[in-house]
Design an enzyme around this catalytic site. Structure first.
Site, PDB file in Angstrom:
ATOM      1  N   PHE A   1       1.792   3.076 -23.131  1.00 37.95           N
ATOM      2  CA  PHE A   1       0.638   3.199 -23.155  1.00 37.95           C
ATOM      3  C   PHE A   1       0.081   2.819 -21.739  1.00 37.95           C
ATOM      4  O   PHE A   1      -1.219   2.842 -21.431  1.00 37.95           O
ATOM      5  CB  PHE A   1      -0.217   2.276 -24.125  1.00 37.95           C
ATOM      6  CG  PHE A   1       0.596   2.310 -25.256  1.00 37.95           C
ATOM      7  CD1 PHE A   1       0.413   3.610 -26.184  1.00 37.95           C
ATOM      8  CD2 PHE A   1       1.083   1.281 -26.025  1.00 37.95           C
ATOM      9  CE1 PHE A   1       1.202   3.627 -27.545  1.00 37.95           C
ATOM     10  CE2 PHE A   1       1.768   1.278 -27.410  1.00 37.95           C
ATOM     11  CZ  PHE A   1       1.870   2.571 -27.979  1.00 37.95           C
ATOM     12  N   SER A   2       0.874   2.253 -20.813  1.00 38.35           N
ATOM     13  CA  SER A   2       0.444   1.802 -19.598  1.00 38.35           C
ATOM     14  C   SER A   2       0.789   2.718 -18.721  1.00 38.35           C
ATOM     15  O   SER A   2       1.643   3.562 -18.629  1.00 38.35           O
ATOM     16  CB  SER A   2       1.052   0.455 -19.260  1.00 38.35           C
ATOM     17  OG  SER A   2       2.486   0.920 -18.940  1.00 38.35           O
TER      18      SER A   2
ATOM     19  N   PRO B   1       5.708  -3.152 -27.290  1.00 40.63           N
ATOM     20  CA  PRO B   1       5.829  -2.718 -26.168  1.00 40.63           C
ATOM     21  C   PRO B   1       5.180  -1.859 -25.520  1.00 40.63           C
ATOM     22  O   PRO B   1       4.403  -0.842 -26.342  1.00 40.63           O
ATOM     23  CB  PRO B   1       7.031  -1.817 -25.941  1.00 40.63           C
ATOM     24  CG  PRO B   1       8.071  -2.661 -27.304  1.00 40.63           C
ATOM     25  CD  PRO B   1       7.131  -3.044 -28.015  1.00 40.63           C
ATOM     26  N   CYS B   2       4.367  -2.395 -24.458  1.00 43.00           N
ATOM     27  CA  CYS B   2       3.186  -1.687 -23.774  1.00 43.00           C
ATOM     28  C   CYS B   2       3.456  -0.499 -22.677  1.00 43.00           C
ATOM     29  O   CYS B   2       2.449   0.328 -22.541  1.00 43.00           O
ATOM     30  CB  CYS B   2       2.188  -2.647 -23.138  1.00 43.00           C
ATOM     31  SG  CYS B   2       3.065  -3.451 -21.600  1.00 43.00           S
ATOM     32  N   GLN B   3       4.621  -0.366 -22.421  1.00 46.34           N
ATOM     33  CA  GLN B   3       5.059   0.675 -21.397  1.00 46.34           C
ATOM     34  C   GLN B   3       4.607   2.131 -22.015  1.00 46.34           C
ATOM     35  O   GLN B   3       4.108   2.948 -21.044  1.00 46.34           O
ATOM     36  CB  GLN B   3       6.481   0.629 -21.182  1.00 46.34           C
ATOM     37  CG  GLN B   3       6.926  -0.329 -20.452  1.00 46.34           C
ATOM     38  CD  GLN B   3       7.286  -1.718 -21.564  1.00 46.34           C
ATOM     39  OE1 GLN B   3       7.030  -1.733 -22.523  1.00 46.34           O
ATOM     40  NE2 GLN B   3       8.253  -2.381 -20.949  1.00 46.34           N
TER      41      GLN B   3
END
Length: 174
Positions: A84-85, A80-82
C-alpha cells in the site's frame, strides 16, 4: 477500584512483530506478552534479546495459532505495508507481501476480544479504498466492531508527520 484493575491479567500477542513496538508498549502497560510472530532473522535476534521469555513464531504463512484459542486478550499486528506504500509500488492484493488474509486467519484461530492493527495511509486509498473496506468488512463479518483512526507521529510531538492508520476492533463474543 485500583485493586480490581490490578487483578486484570491482559495477555498480549503480536503478529508481524518487527522489533517489538507493540510488545514494548504492552510491557509498559503491565500486560503479559505471550507470543510474537516475526520471520525476519535480524528482528528475531532483537526480540530474543529484549523479550527473552516470550514465545516466538516465524513466518506467519507457516504457523498455526489454534492452540491459543480464547487465550489472548489483545492481538496486535502491523501487517506488511509495502503493498500500500509508494515505496512498495502500491500493488495492493497483487503484491506477494499482501498478508492481511494471514492476519485474519490468525484472528480466527485465536479469537481475541481486542485487535489493534496498524498500516500506512495508502491502505485507505489502494484500489479505490476497496482493500481498506475489505479489511473492515472481514473483521465485522467475524463479529468485531471496528473503529479506524489516523494518528500522525507528529501528534505525539515527533518532528515528522508519518501518519498511520490504526484499526481497533472489539468483540464481546470472541
Amino acid at each position: 477500584m485500583a485493586n480490581d484493575f490490578e487483578k486484570i491479567n491482559i495477555k498480549h500477542a503480536s503478529l508481524f512483530t518487527g522489533i517489538g513496538g507493540f510488545d514494548l508498549a504492552s510491557q509498559w502497560m503491565g500486560w503479559q506478552n505471550i507470543f510474537q510472530c516475526e520471520k525476519d532473522d535480524w528482528c528475531k535476534r532483537v526480540l530474543a534479546k529484549n523479550f527473552p521469555t516470550v514465545k516466538r513464531y516465524g513466518d506467519i504463512t507457516q504457523e498455526s495459532f489454534t492452540n491459543w484459542l480464547h487465550q489472548i486478550t489483545i492481538l496486535t499486528g502491523g501487517f506488511p505495508c509495502q503493498p500500500f506504500s509508494i515505496a512498495g509500488a502500491e500493488r495492493g492484493k497483487d503484491d506477494e507481501r499482501y498478508l492481511w488474509h494471514e492476519m485474519l486467519r490468525a484472528i480466527n484461530e485465536i479469537k481475541p476480544p481486542y485487535i489493534v492493527a496498524e498500516n500506512v495511509p495508502g491502505l485507505l486509498t489502494n484500489s479505490g479504498g476497496m482493500v481498506f473496506k475489505q479489511v473492515c468488512a472481514d473483521l465485522e463479518f467475524e463479529g468485531y466492531e471496528v473503529q479506524p483512526v489516523i494518528i500522525p507521529a507528529a501528534g505525539k510531538n515527533a518532528i515528522h508527520k508519518r501518519e498511520r492508520v490504526w484499526i481497533i476492533a472489539y468483540s464481546a463474543n470472541a
